[in-house]
Design an enzyme around this catalytic site. Structure first.
Site, mmCIF file in Angstrom:
data_model
loop_
_atom_site.group_PDB
_atom_site.id
_atom_site.type_symbol
_atom_site.label_atom_id
_atom_site.label_comp_id
_atom_site.label_asym_id
_atom_site.label_seq_id
_atom_site.Cartn_x
_atom_site.Cartn_y
_atom_site.Cartn_z
ATOM 1 N N GLY A 53 32.062 -3.974 1.669
ATOM 2 C CA GLY A 53 33.150 -4.417 0.776
ATOM 3 C C GLY A 53 32.225 -5.859 0.286
ATOM 4 O O GLY A 53 31.953 -6.075 -0.778
ATOM 5 N N PRO B 272 28.632 -0.441 5.364
ATOM 6 C CA PRO B 272 28.561 -0.414 4.135
ATOM 7 C C PRO B 272 27.808 0.663 3.279
ATOM 8 O O PRO B 272 27.586 1.272 3.846
ATOM 9 C CB PRO B 272 27.608 -1.465 3.844
ATOM 10 C CG PRO B 272 26.371 -1.029 5.366
ATOM 11 C CD PRO B 272 27.651 -0.547 6.410
ATOM 12 N N GLY B 273 28.645 0.694 1.685
ATOM 13 C CA GLY B 273 27.912 1.617 0.783
ATOM 14 C C GLY B 273 27.369 0.948 -0.284
ATOM 15 O O GLY B 273 25.987 1.295 0.108
ATOM 16 N N ARG B 274 27.857 0.085 -1.269
ATOM 17 C CA ARG B 274 27.064 -0.510 -1.974
ATOM 18 C C ARG B 274 25.836 -1.309 -1.577
ATOM 19 O O ARG B 274 24.896 -1.652 -2.280
ATOM 20 C CB ARG B 274 28.103 -1.460 -2.559
ATOM 21 C CG ARG B 274 27.544 -2.297 -3.922
ATOM 22 C CD ARG B 274 28.647 -3.695 -4.376
ATOM 23 N NE ARG B 274 30.121 -2.689 -4.366
ATOM 24 C CZ ARG B 274 30.786 -2.484 -5.118
ATOM 25 N NH1 ARG B 274 30.025 -2.425 -6.768
ATOM 26 N NH2 ARG B 274 31.925 -1.865 -5.523
ATOM 27 N N TYR C 207 36.126 -1.159 -14.279
ATOM 28 C CA TYR C 207 36.681 -2.312 -13.529
ATOM 29 C C TYR C 207 35.610 -3.452 -14.678
ATOM 30 O O TYR C 207 36.260 -4.794 -14.328
ATOM 31 C CB TYR C 207 35.735 -2.031 -12.168
ATOM 32 C CG TYR C 207 36.163 -1.504 -11.404
ATOM 33 C CD1 TYR C 207 37.109 -0.181 -10.814
ATOM 34 C CD2 TYR C 207 34.649 -0.381 -10.563
ATOM 35 C CE1 TYR C 207 37.168 0.724 -10.311
ATOM 36 C CE2 TYR C 207 34.116 1.004 -10.061
ATOM 37 C CZ TYR C 207 35.420 1.001 -9.564
ATOM 38 O OH TYR C 207 36.463 2.362 -9.236
ATOM 39 N N CYS D 118 33.702 10.118 -27.157
ATOM 40 C CA CYS D 118 34.266 10.255 -28.073
ATOM 41 C C CYS D 118 36.013 8.404 -27.338
ATOM 42 O O CYS D 118 36.803 8.874 -27.216
ATOM 43 C CB CYS D 118 35.083 10.532 -28.783
ATOM 44 S SG CYS D 118 33.524 11.894 -29.649
ATOM 45 N N GLU D 119 35.119 8.071 -27.311
ATOM 46 C CA GLU D 119 36.982 7.467 -26.361
ATOM 47 C C GLU D 119 35.906 4.853 -27.270
ATOM 48 O O GLU D 119 34.664 5.319 -26.242
ATOM 49 C CB GLU D 119 36.248 6.972 -25.294
ATOM 50 C CG GLU D 119 36.345 8.376 -24.417
ATOM 51 C CD GLU D 119 38.286 8.522 -23.479
ATOM 52 O OE1 GLU D 119 38.587 7.344 -22.782
ATOM 53 O OE2 GLU D 119 37.814 9.059 -22.628
ATOM 54 N N TYR E 82 27.996 4.131 -6.822
ATOM 55 C CA TYR E 82 29.228 4.160 -7.858
ATOM 56 C C TYR E 82 28.304 4.326 -9.222
ATOM 57 O O TYR E 82 29.397 4.728 -10.220
ATOM 58 C CB TYR E 82 30.548 3.426 -7.746
ATOM 59 C CG TYR E 82 30.766 2.841 -6.147
ATOM 60 C CD1 TYR E 82 31.021 4.108 -5.610
ATOM 61 C CD2 TYR E 82 30.065 1.609 -4.992
ATOM 62 C CE1 TYR E 82 31.998 4.021 -3.859
ATOM 63 C CE2 TYR E 82 30.321 0.899 -4.475
ATOM 64 C CZ TYR E 82 31.076 2.386 -3.423
ATOM 65 O OH TYR E 82 31.381 2.166 -2.136
#
Ligand code: LLP
Length: 382
Positions: free
Chosen positions: A213, A242-244, A283, A308-309, A337
């Site tokens: 985190g 840890p990831g990020r 986010y 198309c958003e 991510y």
């Protein structure tokens, strides 16, 4: 930092949109984690980026894996991670995950009291604690708030540890993960403090898993100091997930300018968008954008993708030299991510990924084709 000339080479060779990863930065991030956390066991939260080449590198460096799906467990097995180097986690594990985790000798993170009786016989388990704290991150990324779906309450911890023992499992200790991209190290101090408050009731424990985190700018040595002190208070070995932090800064999304448009705002239309990098839309994440061409930067531009958003914007208000079709933009801090959350919405092919090491490029995921995307549909017809 990958030299701009080499980024141009990669875009020519592999096409865009393209994820590129800098091996030197991957190594540097792991070295920073090891310097801060000493001999803590590191389990990479592969949800951040499950690319097999990155996993193999981390596994070769002695890092384990935290998995939250049957597919992630399969990836861990594929790169040779099992036993003490594997954690199986998740709030709603399936029978398949219990069986695969047991077969591989993983440690399970117990997320609710009801899970004790679902665990395979004689499992090794940690109890995930929800410390009931508000933390400094986006609401979607907070996992330790009182109303969040994760973990057991502080009050439930002693009973869940006891239930594990009674059921014949090994209750290794506690686990806490309060959210992702957390900016303020004090949030960790507060969470670890709440766990330490349980010490009188739990007695000594073998393991404290302090989760991950850590925001990219967070005070890692400060977080590590607190985590180590908390583990020591329990007489426990420290684990982290840890990831990020391990992969974000190593990754860059390369996208080419398709054209421009001046209406209410200045739009630079690019060949990547929400299907390649969802974080800005999901986010409101701000990724640094660097133009790979020269010129005086005069105007501000929004980077708009091909979907198309209306929300399909990679960045807003970026000051750029006047864009011309074909020029390249580097969207930074995209190793975590990014590719992991890319999608086939609009039957878009998920992008290629390439690794840069010692001045050389290596493709680590080829670009998908439309045939890849509809293969499961066509096979179902046969
Ligand atoms: N451990 C557990 C139990 C987790 O749930 C997570 C992330 C991690 C470790 C790794 O957290 P990290 O160190 O990467 O912050 N898609 C979001 C991030 C979701 C994180 C979910 N859990 C994003 O793009 O920011």
């Amino acid at each position: 930092m990958i030299p701009a000339a080499d980024l141009h080479t990669a875009a020519e060779r592999f096409g865009t949109p393209l994820y590129v990863y800098d091996a030197a930065e991957l190594n540097a991030a792991l070295a920073r984690v090891r310097a801060a956390f000493g001999d803590a066991r590191v389990y990479y939260a592969m949800k951040a980026n499950p690319n097999l080449s990155l996993l193999r590198r981390l596994a070769a460096a002695g890092v384990g894996a935290e998995c939250v799906s049957p597919g992630e467990i399969a990836r861990a097995e594929k790169v040779g991670l099992s036993g003490e180097r594997l954690i199986v986690n998740g709030p709603a594990k399936s029978a398949h995950e219990y069986a695969a985790g047991a077969r591989l000798g993983a440690t399970f993170i117990v997320d609710r009291a009801e899970e004790v009786e679902l665990l395979p016989p004689a499992s090794r388990a940690l109890v995930r604690v929800n410390p009931a704290l508000e933390v400094s991150t986006h609401d979607h990324l907070a996992t330790g708030a009182a109303g969040s779906k994760f973990g057991v309450t502080l009050a439930q911890v002693p009973a869940v540890l006891e239930a594990l023992r009674v059921a014949g499992h090994t209750a290794l200790g506690l686990h806490v993960h309060i959210g992702s991209a957390i900016r303020d190290a004090h949030d960790f101090t507060a969470a670890f403090g709440r766990l330490a408050g349980l010490r009188a009731q739990t007695g000594p424990l073998a393991v404290l898993d302090a989760g991950g985190g850590w925001g990219l700018g967070a005070d890692l040595p400060g977080i590590a100091r607190e985590a180590r002190a908390t583990a020591a208070a329990f007489g426990a070995e420290l684990w982290v997930e840890p990831g990020r932090y391990l992969v974000a800064q190593a990754g860059t999304l390369l996208t080419r300018v398709v054209g421009t448009k001046r209406t209410g705002r200045n739009f630079v239309l690019v060949d990547a968008g929400m299907t390649e990098l969802l974080r800005p839309m999901l986010y409101g994440a701000a990724h640094p954008v660097t133009p790979l061409w020269d010129g005086p930067a005069t105007e501000r531009w929004d980077l708009a993708g091909p979907a198309c958003e209306s929300g399909d914007l990679l960045a807003r208000d970026v000051t750029l030299p006047t864009p011309v079709p074909g020029q390249l933009l580097a969207v930074g801090e995209a190793g975590a991510y990014g590719a992991a959350m890319s999608s086939n919405y609009l039957t878009r092919s998920r992008p290629a990924e390439a690794l840069y090491e010692d001045g050389q490029w290596r493709l680590v995921r080829r670009r998908e084709t439309p045939e890849d995307v509809w293969r499961a549909e066509e096979e179902a017809r046969q």
